[in-house]
Scaffold this motif. Sequence first.
Motif, PDB file in Angstrom:
ATOM      1  N   MET A 175       0.824  -1.109   0.088  1.00  0.00           N
ATOM      2  CA  MET A 175      -0.063  -0.037  -0.299  1.00  0.00           C
ATOM      3  C   MET A 175       0.883   1.208   0.061  1.00  0.00           C
ATOM      4  O   MET A 175       1.784   1.221   0.699  1.00  0.00           O
ATOM      5  CB  MET A 175      -0.898  -0.031   1.266  1.00  0.00           C
ATOM      6  N   SER A 176       0.451   2.251  -0.725  1.00  0.00           N
ATOM      7  CA  SER A 176       1.163   3.496  -0.620  1.00  0.00           C
ATOM      8  C   SER A 176       0.152   4.738  -0.762  1.00  0.00           C
ATOM      9  O   SER A 176      -0.946   4.476  -0.548  1.00  0.00           O
ATOM     10  CB  SER A 176       1.943   3.844  -2.328  1.00  0.00           C
ATOM     11  N   ASP A 177       0.767   5.892  -0.181  1.00  0.00           N
ATOM     12  CA  ASP A 177       0.238   7.141   0.058  1.00  0.00           C
ATOM     13  C   ASP A 177       0.200   7.924  -1.113  1.00  0.00           C
ATOM     14  O   ASP A 177       1.433   8.070  -1.721  1.00  0.00           O
ATOM     15  CB  ASP A 177       0.808   7.749   1.198  1.00  0.00           C
ATOM     16  N   HIS A 178      -0.697   8.639  -1.525  1.00  0.00           N
ATOM     17  CA  HIS A 178      -0.706   9.486  -2.542  1.00  0.00           C
ATOM     18  C   HIS A 178      -1.166  10.944  -1.886  1.00  0.00           C
ATOM     19  O   HIS A 178      -2.403  10.829  -1.572  1.00  0.00           O
ATOM     20  CB  HIS A 178      -1.420   9.267  -3.912  1.00  0.00           C
ATOM     21  N   VAL A 179      -0.661  11.866  -1.980  1.00  0.00           N
ATOM     22  CA  VAL A 179      -1.019  13.032  -1.452  1.00  0.00           C
ATOM     23  C   VAL A 179      -1.174  14.333  -2.754  1.00  0.00           C
ATOM     24  O   VAL A 179       0.080  14.335  -3.228  1.00  0.00           O
ATOM     25  CB  VAL A 179      -0.227  13.725  -0.335  1.00  0.00           C
ATOM     26  N   PRO A 180      -2.189  14.469  -3.250  1.00  0.00           N
ATOM     27  CA  PRO A 180      -2.279  15.321  -4.461  1.00  0.00           C
ATOM     28  C   PRO A 180      -1.443  16.755  -4.400  1.00  0.00           C
ATOM     29  O   PRO A 180      -1.558  17.349  -3.100  1.00  0.00           O
ATOM     30  CB  PRO A 180      -3.861  15.729  -4.638  1.00  0.00           C
ATOM     31  N   THR A 181      -0.834  17.047  -5.154  1.00  0.00           N
ATOM     32  CA  THR A 181       0.327  18.252  -5.281  1.00  0.00           C
ATOM     33  C   THR A 181      -1.047  19.534  -5.628  1.00  0.00           C
ATOM     34  O   THR A 181      -2.198  19.189  -5.954  1.00  0.00           O
ATOM     35  CB  THR A 181       1.150  18.296  -6.328  1.00  0.00           C
ATOM     36  N   ASP A 182      -0.322  20.646  -5.165  1.00  0.00           N
ATOM     37  CA  ASP A 182      -1.162  21.887  -5.583  1.00  0.00           C
ATOM     38  C   ASP A 182      -1.647  21.807  -6.972  1.00  0.00           C
ATOM     39  O   ASP A 182      -2.552  22.251  -7.328  1.00  0.00           O
ATOM     40  CB  ASP A 182      -0.554  23.208  -5.016  1.00  0.00           C
ATOM     41  N   GLU A 183      -0.627  21.405  -7.874  1.00  0.00           N
ATOM     42  CA  GLU A 183      -0.775  21.473  -9.256  1.00  0.00           C
ATOM     43  C   GLU A 183      -2.245  20.505  -9.622  1.00  0.00           C
ATOM     44  O   GLU A 183      -3.025  20.731 -10.514  1.00  0.00           O
ATOM     45  CB  GLU A 183       0.266  21.065 -10.078  1.00  0.00           C
ATOM     46  N   GLU A 184      -2.230  19.406  -9.018  1.00  0.00           N
ATOM     47  CA  GLU A 184      -3.004  18.220  -9.200  1.00  0.00           C
ATOM     48  C   GLU A 184      -4.420  18.946  -8.770  1.00  0.00           C
ATOM     49  O   GLU A 184      -5.504  18.765  -9.651  1.00  0.00           O
ATOM     50  CB  GLU A 184      -2.826  17.153  -8.428  1.00  0.00           C
ATOM     51  N   LEU A 185      -4.673  19.342  -7.706  1.00  0.00           N
ATOM     52  CA  LEU A 185      -5.721  20.016  -7.387  1.00  0.00           C
ATOM     53  C   LEU A 185      -6.290  21.205  -8.214  1.00  0.00           C
ATOM     54  O   LEU A 185      -7.429  21.578  -8.480  1.00  0.00           O
ATOM     55  CB  LEU A 185      -5.739  20.643  -5.774  1.00  0.00           C
ATOM     56  N   GLU A 186      -5.370  21.892  -8.790  1.00  0.00           N
ATOM     57  CA  GLU A 186      -5.674  23.132  -9.602  1.00  0.00           C
ATOM     58  C   GLU A 186      -6.441  22.515 -10.620  1.00  0.00           C
ATOM     59  O   GLU A 186      -7.151  23.334 -11.216  1.00  0.00           O
ATOM     60  CB  GLU A 186      -4.572  23.926  -9.909  1.00  0.00           C
ATOM     61  N   ALA A 187      -5.767  21.475 -11.336  1.00  0.00           N
ATOM     62  CA  ALA A 187      -6.174  21.035 -12.512  1.00  0.00           C
ATOM     63  C   ALA A 187      -7.731  20.628 -12.493  1.00  0.00           C
ATOM     64  O   ALA A 187      -8.580  20.791 -13.313  1.00  0.00           O
ATOM     65  CB  ALA A 187      -5.609  19.769 -12.919  1.00  0.00           C
ATOM     66  N   ALA A 188      -8.092  20.086 -11.212  1.00  0.00           N
ATOM     67  CA  ALA A 188      -9.485  19.648 -10.761  1.00  0.00           C
ATOM     68  C   ALA A 188     -10.290  20.775 -11.053  1.00  0.00           C
ATOM     69  O   ALA A 188     -11.588  20.500 -11.219  1.00  0.00           O
ATOM     70  CB  ALA A 188      -9.507  18.631  -9.571  1.00  0.00           C
ATOM     71  N   PHE A 189      -9.949  21.901 -10.509  1.00  0.00           N
ATOM     72  CA  PHE A 189     -10.805  22.981 -10.642  1.00  0.00           C
ATOM     73  C   PHE A 189     -11.169  23.859 -12.073  1.00  0.00           C
ATOM     74  O   PHE A 189     -12.144  24.323 -12.215  1.00  0.00           O
ATOM     75  CB  PHE A 189     -10.475  24.314  -9.783  1.00  0.00           C
ATOM     76  N   ARG A 190     -10.282  23.317 -12.901  1.00  0.00           N
ATOM     77  CA  ARG A 190     -10.166  23.969 -14.153  1.00  0.00           C
ATOM     78  C   ARG A 190     -11.573  23.791 -14.992  1.00  0.00           C
ATOM     79  O   ARG A 190     -12.042  24.794 -15.626  1.00  0.00           O
ATOM     80  CB  ARG A 190      -9.094  23.606 -15.167  1.00  0.00           C
ATOM     81  N   PRO A 191     -12.331  22.928 -15.014  1.00  0.00           N
ATOM     82  CA  PRO A 191     -13.590  22.900 -15.565  1.00  0.00           C
ATOM     83  C   PRO A 191     -14.834  23.672 -15.029  1.00  0.00           C
ATOM     84  O   PRO A 191     -15.365  24.156 -15.910  1.00  0.00           O
ATOM     85  CB  PRO A 191     -14.120  21.394 -15.238  1.00  0.00           C
ATOM     86  N   ASN A 192     -14.428  24.270 -13.845  1.00  0.00           N
ATOM     87  CA  ASN A 192     -15.340  25.286 -13.364  1.00  0.00           C
ATOM     88  C   ASN A 192     -14.847  26.838 -13.683  1.00  0.00           C
ATOM     89  O   ASN A 192     -15.398  27.731 -13.090  1.00  0.00           O
ATOM     90  CB  ASN A 192     -15.530  24.809 -11.775  1.00  0.00           C
ATOM     91  N   THR A 193     -13.720  26.793 -13.989  1.00  0.00           N
ATOM     92  CA  THR A 193     -12.824  27.996 -14.018  1.00  0.00           C
ATOM     93  C   THR A 193     -12.161  28.672 -15.200  1.00  0.00           C
ATOM     94  O   THR A 193     -11.175  29.184 -15.304  1.00  0.00           O
ATOM     95  CB  THR A 193     -11.925  28.222 -13.004  1.00  0.00           C
ATOM     96  N   LYS A 194     -13.005  28.036 -16.518  1.00  0.00           N
ATOM     97  CA  LYS A 194     -12.393  28.488 -17.626  1.00  0.00           C
ATOM     98  C   LYS A 194     -12.808  29.645 -18.160  1.00  0.00           C
ATOM     99  O   LYS A 194     -12.583  29.960 -19.388  1.00  0.00           O
ATOM    100  CB  LYS A 194     -12.659  27.377 -18.651  1.00  0.00           C
ATOM    101  N   ALA A 195     -13.506  30.663 -17.670  1.00  0.00           N
ATOM    102  CA  ALA A 195     -13.941  31.974 -18.040  1.00  0.00           C
ATOM    103  C   ALA A 195     -12.914  32.696 -18.203  1.00  0.00           C
ATOM    104  O   ALA A 195     -11.687  32.878 -17.698  1.00  0.00           O
ATOM    105  CB  ALA A 195     -15.091  32.475 -17.118  1.00  0.00           C
ATOM    106  N   VAL A 196     -13.082  33.739 -19.138  1.00  0.00           N
ATOM    107  CA  VAL A 196     -11.709  34.551 -19.321  1.00  0.00           C
ATOM    108  C   VAL A 196     -11.833  35.828 -18.283  1.00  0.00           C
ATOM    109  O   VAL A 196     -10.991  36.638 -18.042  1.00  0.00           O
ATOM    110  CB  VAL A 196     -11.886  35.511 -20.698  1.00  0.00           C
ATOM    111  N   PHE A 197     -12.883  35.508 -17.241  1.00  0.00           N
ATOM    112  CA  PHE A 197     -12.582  36.623 -16.129  1.00  0.00           C
ATOM    113  C   PHE A 197     -11.746  36.199 -15.072  1.00  0.00           C
ATOM    114  O   PHE A 197     -11.634  37.008 -14.008  1.00  0.00           O
ATOM    115  CB  PHE A 197     -14.145  36.728 -15.466  1.00  0.00           C
ATOM    116  N   GLY A 198     -11.234  35.061 -15.112  1.00  0.00           N
ATOM    117  CA  GLY A 198     -10.490  34.428 -14.147  1.00  0.00           C
ATOM    118  C   GLY A 198     -11.267  33.700 -13.254  1.00  0.00           C
ATOM    119  O   GLY A 198     -12.635  33.366 -13.338  1.00  0.00           O
TER     120      GLY A 198
END
Length: 290
Positions: A175-198
């Motif tokens: 068994m191994s541990d995986h702690v998502p990086t900040d970059e991995e978490l940011e990628a998960a938000f992108r479907p909700n944050t793809k507007a040009v407004f930021g």
Amino acid sequence: VVIGCAGGGSNLAGLVAPFMRDKIKGVRPDTRFVAVEPASCPSLTRGRYAYDFADTGRTCPMAKMYTLGNGFLPSPDHAGGLRYHGMSPIVSKLKHDGYMDAVAVKQTDVFAAAVEFARLETILPAPESAHAIFQAMEEARRCAETGEEKTILFGLTGTGYFDMKAYDAYNRGEMSDHVPTDEELEAAFRPNTKAVFGETVANPALSVFGSALVGLVPNCAASIVIAQLYVEGVLGSGAMLAGLLVSAGVGLLVLVRTNRHLKENIAIIVALYAMGVIWGLLANALGIVF
């Protein structure tokens, strides 16, 4: 202290409800509540408090909750359960308002606590329950070190007989541990944050100004775009309100063509923009939701 595992929050909410009532009403104000979640799916400890879809298909109504983004998926080697990207709105509100603490635990530590618990209590706990067991053990160890007397309540929500493969992997050292990086978490938000407004959650004020600018586009399509982005969770209610208040369709074109006084036209447009921004910022400040 009351301790519960936290995935979607239903088990945790049911466990803490009667005790939380006493804390809020001042009957037992010193009671502490701890939500324990997996480090590989850390919605309460590393997520954002925002409106998000409750399902990955984005068909359910949005809820304000701690979320990792509806595009988040835990690592393939995550065996400890509690995989949901969001959290119960009630639990999220309690955490956000400071009534509840949250910790994230690696799954190898969770299974170590589960094995020790099974050896001592002859109960094989579900991996989900073992998150609470781990934290209860940590609290008990601190009490032993400090000499403090404390009542520790944790939720044992199920047995682990359907999780023998995960236990076997732990016992074999596979068994191994995986702690998502900040970059991995940011990628998960992108479907909700793809507007040009930021990204709305990170800078709601900026989205108000941007949405109001789009509202000035002399075309009815601007209103449609703003409304669609709000429905998709890209824009907050303040930004949506600002954009729609400013939007005048082709009215601005009519104004410019029929009124030849440039300064008057500029003053009207600036006043219209300012009005939309002010109401949008006010809606954000008051937490108004439509």
